[in-house]
Design a protein around this motif. Structure first.
Motif, PDB file in Angstrom:
ATOM      1  N   ARG A   1      25.196  44.676  32.569  1.00 26.93           N
ATOM      2  CA  ARG A   1      26.163  44.332  32.169  1.00 26.93           C
ATOM      3  C   ARG A   1      26.392  43.742  30.635  1.00 26.93           C
ATOM      4  O   ARG A   1      27.849  43.898  30.704  1.00 26.93           O
ATOM      5  CB  ARG A   1      26.412  42.686  32.910  1.00 26.93           C
ATOM      6  N   PHE A   2      25.081  43.251  30.030  1.00 24.74           N
ATOM      7  CA  PHE A   2      25.464  43.099  28.738  1.00 24.74           C
ATOM      8  C   PHE A   2      26.429  43.973  27.902  1.00 24.74           C
ATOM      9  O   PHE A   2      26.815  43.619  26.890  1.00 24.74           O
ATOM     10  CB  PHE A   2      24.583  41.752  28.411  1.00 24.74           C
TER      11      PHE A   2
ATOM     12  N   ILE B   1      38.002  36.995  26.224  1.00 25.92           N
ATOM     13  CA  ILE B   1      36.844  36.611  26.605  1.00 25.92           C
ATOM     14  C   ILE B   1      35.409  36.916  26.380  1.00 25.92           C
ATOM     15  O   ILE B   1      35.930  37.977  25.895  1.00 25.92           O
ATOM     16  CB  ILE B   1      36.717  37.031  27.899  1.00 25.92           C
ATOM     17  N   LYS B   2      34.535  36.611  25.877  1.00 20.26           N
ATOM     18  CA  LYS B   2      33.651  36.838  25.680  1.00 20.26           C
ATOM     19  C   LYS B   2      32.624  37.767  26.813  1.00 20.26           C
ATOM     20  O   LYS B   2      32.371  37.090  28.148  1.00 20.26           O
ATOM     21  CB  LYS B   2      32.719  36.468  25.646  1.00 20.26           C
ATOM     22  N   HIS B   3      32.843  39.539  26.494  1.00 20.01           N
ATOM     23  CA  HIS B   3      32.361  40.170  28.300  1.00 20.01           C
ATOM     24  C   HIS B   3      31.477  39.932  28.741  1.00 20.01           C
ATOM     25  O   HIS B   3      30.876  40.410  29.700  1.00 20.01           O
ATOM     26  CB  HIS B   3      33.350  40.751  28.452  1.00 20.01           C
TER      27      HIS B   3
ATOM     28  N   THR C   1      37.082  34.862  54.372  1.00 19.23           N
ATOM     29  CA  THR C   1      35.933  35.607  54.106  1.00 19.23           C
ATOM     30  C   THR C   1      35.870  35.900  52.887  1.00 19.23           C
ATOM     31  O   THR C   1      36.684  36.267  51.426  1.00 19.23           O
ATOM     32  CB  THR C   1      35.606  37.239  54.613  1.00 19.23           C
ATOM     33  N   ARG C   2      35.228  35.629  51.324  1.00 18.20           N
ATOM     34  CA  ARG C   2      35.223  35.475  50.126  1.00 18.20           C
ATOM     35  C   ARG C   2      33.445  36.823  49.916  1.00 18.20           C
ATOM     36  O   ARG C   2      32.987  36.227  50.340  1.00 18.20           O
ATOM     37  CB  ARG C   2      34.949  33.954  49.847  1.00 18.20           C
ATOM     38  N   PHE C   3      33.917  37.060  48.768  1.00 13.42           N
ATOM     39  CA  PHE C   3      33.344  37.812  48.484  1.00 13.42           C
ATOM     40  C   PHE C   3      33.422  37.957  46.793  1.00 13.42           C
ATOM     41  O   PHE C   3      34.400  38.168  46.387  1.00 13.42           O
ATOM     42  CB  PHE C   3      33.175  39.324  48.571  1.00 13.42           C
ATOM     43  N   CYS C   4      32.584  38.831  45.791  1.00 18.27           N
ATOM     44  CA  CYS C   4      32.155  39.001  44.433  1.00 18.27           C
ATOM     45  C   CYS C   4      30.806  40.185  44.063  1.00 18.27           C
ATOM     46  O   CYS C   4      30.397  40.774  45.131  1.00 18.27           O
ATOM     47  CB  CYS C   4      31.866  37.794  43.524  1.00 18.27           C
ATOM     48  N   ILE C   5      31.628  41.267  43.269  1.00 19.86           N
ATOM     49  CA  ILE C   5      30.382  41.578  42.829  1.00 19.86           C
ATOM     50  C   ILE C   5      29.710  41.324  41.692  1.00 19.86           C
ATOM     51  O   ILE C   5      30.224  40.842  40.989  1.00 19.86           O
ATOM     52  CB  ILE C   5      31.251  43.169  42.255  1.00 19.86           C
ATOM     53  N   ILE C   6      27.767  41.735  41.914  1.00 23.73           N
ATOM     54  CA  ILE C   6      27.106  40.750  40.813  1.00 23.73           C
ATOM     55  C   ILE C   6      26.677  42.095  40.440  1.00 23.73           C
ATOM     56  O   ILE C   6      26.518  43.199  40.877  1.00 23.73           O
ATOM     57  CB  ILE C   6      26.192  39.884  41.903  1.00 23.73           C
TER      58      ILE C   6
ATOM     59  N   ARG D   1      36.981  37.296  40.995  1.00 26.75           N
ATOM     60  CA  ARG D   1      36.460  38.494  39.585  1.00 26.75           C
ATOM     61  C   ARG D   1      35.868  38.041  38.988  1.00 26.75           C
ATOM     62  O   ARG D   1      35.436  36.580  38.602  1.00 26.75           O
ATOM     63  CB  ARG D   1      37.570  38.532  39.008  1.00 26.75           C
ATOM     64  N   ILE D   2      35.121  39.049  39.141  1.00 26.62           N
ATOM     65  CA  ILE D   2      34.087  38.722  37.340  1.00 26.62           C
ATOM     66  C   ILE D   2      33.791  39.303  36.753  1.00 26.62           C
ATOM     67  O   ILE D   2      33.589  41.292  37.062  1.00 26.62           O
ATOM     68  CB  ILE D   2      32.651  38.302  38.163  1.00 26.62           C
ATOM     69  N   HIS D   3      34.358  40.006  34.786  1.00 23.21           N
ATOM     70  CA  HIS D   3      34.153  40.868  34.150  1.00 23.21           C
ATOM     71  C   HIS D   3      32.611  41.378  34.535  1.00 23.21           C
ATOM     72  O   HIS D   3      31.931  40.633  33.862  1.00 23.21           O
ATOM     73  CB  HIS D   3      34.751  39.709  32.426  1.00 23.21           C
ATOM     74  N   LYS D   4      33.811  42.745  33.577  1.00 23.29           N
ATOM     75  CA  LYS D   4      32.273  43.417  33.622  1.00 23.29           C
ATOM     76  C   LYS D   4      32.111  44.446  35.223  1.00 23.29           C
ATOM     77  O   LYS D   4      30.817  44.532  35.335  1.00 23.29           O
ATOM     78  CB  LYS D   4      31.415  43.138  32.527  1.00 23.29           C
ATOM     79  N   ASN D   5      31.971  43.371  36.100  1.00 13.71           N
ATOM     80  CA  ASN D   5      31.102  43.816  37.641  1.00 13.71           C
ATOM     81  C   ASN D   5      32.446  44.795  38.442  1.00 13.71           C
ATOM     82  O   ASN D   5      32.713  43.901  39.177  1.00 13.71           O
ATOM     83  CB  ASN D   5      31.217  42.442  37.953  1.00 13.71           C
TER      84      ASN D   5
END
Length: 205
Positions: free
Chosen positions: A78-79, A118-120, A67-72, A35-39
């Motif tokens: 994103r800012f 969290i500072k998103h 298998t490991r994935f994330c969203i960029i 998990r990556i916030h705002k993604n």
């Protein structure tokens, strides 16, 4: 210049021995989702919950051989998204904040994560430290990725209808891009790498 900056960052980390962020991972028998916030977290997690039983989903802070994935996501987009969300969430006027402080996050403690403090708008780089994803999915491909892997996109945008704040007119984009320099360096490096998922690669789990 980038090499010098990276060396300086490594030296600083060793000196202060900082644990930037604990992994926040949603795990099933087939994969791990970082998990990556705002993604696009809400969208991915909803699809996971719709396709797996509750008892087959766990929230962990360790890596496995799955298998490991994330969203960029594009750092500037994103800012903006994170800033709008935080302003709305805390009922704060953008004219009352110091923009420069948004790029130095000090919330990387599990306590703050648990209560949602969290500072998103903070960098997505700490989320990627040592996480060793086998696949990275760009935000622009999230709908297609979810359709291929879960049968539906379920792309949620919690802030779309709630937040009508026009923050960009109060921002100096050129100045902000200076702060996002390293973010773009990492983001573009991932996009050029063989680990970036595209639909031609098919399903990864």
């Amino acid at each position: 210049m980038i090499i010098i900056l990276k060396k300086q960052v490594k030296k600083l980390l060793k000196k202060i021995k900082m644990n930037f962020r604990l992994f926040e991972i949603v795990e099933t028998e087939k994969f791990q989702f970082v998990r990556i916030h705002k993604n696009g977290n809400g969208s991915v997690v909803k699809c996971i919950k719709d396709n797996f039983k509750k008892e087959d989903i766990s929230y962990v802070h360790h890596l496995s051989k799955k298998t490991r994935f994330c969203i960029i996501r594009d750092p500037y987009e994103r800012f903006l998204s994170g800033l709008k969300w935080d302003l709305w969430l805390n009922k704060v006027d953008i004219k009352d904040i110091d923009i420069k402080t948004l790029f130095t996050a000090n919330e990387h403690h599990p306590r703050n994560s648990w209560v949602g403090h969290i500072k998103h708008s903070a960098s997505q780089i700490p989320y990627l430290f040592n996480v060793q994803c086998s696949h990275y999915v760009d935000m622009s491909d999230i709908n297609l990725f979810l359709k291929m892997h879960f049968g539906s996109s379920e792309h949620e945008n919690k802030s779309k209808d709630k937040i009508k704040i026009d923050v960009e007119k109060y921002l100096d984009k050129d100045e902000i891009m200076k702060y996002l320099h390293l973010d773009y360096h990492m983001y573009n490096a991932i996009k050029r790498s063989p680990f970036l998922w595209k639909w031609q690669h098919g399903k990864i789990f």
